[in-house]
Design an enzyme around this catalytic site. Sequence first.
Site, PDB file in Angstrom:
ATOM      1  CB  SER A 138      -0.187   5.767   3.785  1.00 12.01           C
ATOM      2  OG  SER A 138      -0.787   6.262   4.970  1.00 12.01           O
ATOM      3  CE1 TYR A 151       3.440   2.967   6.756  1.00 12.06           C
ATOM      4  CE2 TYR A 151       2.103   4.910   7.202  1.00 12.06           C
ATOM      5  CZ  TYR A 151       2.249   3.654   6.628  1.00 12.06           C
ATOM      6  OH  TYR A 151       1.207   3.103   5.922  1.00 12.06           O
TER       7      TYR A 151
END
Length: 254
Positions: A138, A151
């Site tokens: 990501s 995350y």
Amino acid sequence: MKIAVVTGASSGIGREFVQQLGYFYKNLDEIWVIARRRERLEELAEKSRVPLRIFDGDLQKKKVYKKFCEALKEERPDIRMLVNSAGFGKSGAVTEIAGEEFRTQPDMVDLNCRALTRMTLLCLPYMKKGSRIVNLASAAAFCPQPSFAVYAATKAYVLSFSRALGAELASRGIPVTAVCPGPVDTEFFDVSGKLEDPLKRLTLAQAPKVVHQALKDSRAGKPVSIYGIPMKAAYLGAKLVPHGLILRLASMGR
């Protein structure tokens, strides 16, 4: 038997990889798909250009690995591509998330890091020169992110692991590509929380385009795949601007 393996195949980017792999590889015999929702995988099988073999189960539990390992030992397939797409995120301060549900943060680490690593190690013995590994990281991996701390940290692991593994496998001719998208229009936000940031909403990408770019970059042997000019600028900015300054600016905006 030539196969591809896709985790997190029941929705979002994983599902899109399954739909596009039939165009990327013209001679695949099967795609082995892993996800919890069997009904979603069965629906996907009806639309796929390539026959799917379904392994329904939770990658945080042993049962699905047992079934997958048994199939590997029995079939001894030639894995042409492994796509590690399973994962999730939850936004909010670390203490807030812990207050909501204690397991949320350990589960993120388990699925985003441990499961990805385990699947990679299981598949590597069945991969050879020309095989490829695609790991879904990501843009959150580029630097620490307040309100997305766990995350972002898990995705930093995926990016670092992918780049190091790619260096180790270079002599075997197996490229490893870390896919680092910004926000993508998928069910991800049903779990992570609604996308409120207006800037992020402006950069929202479509899954088919992100996956198409990822497959092109994998074919080219690129270690990192970043879709879109805004995320490429973010990647460069995270390299040039001290993370301490980025964190201060991010904290001011909260």
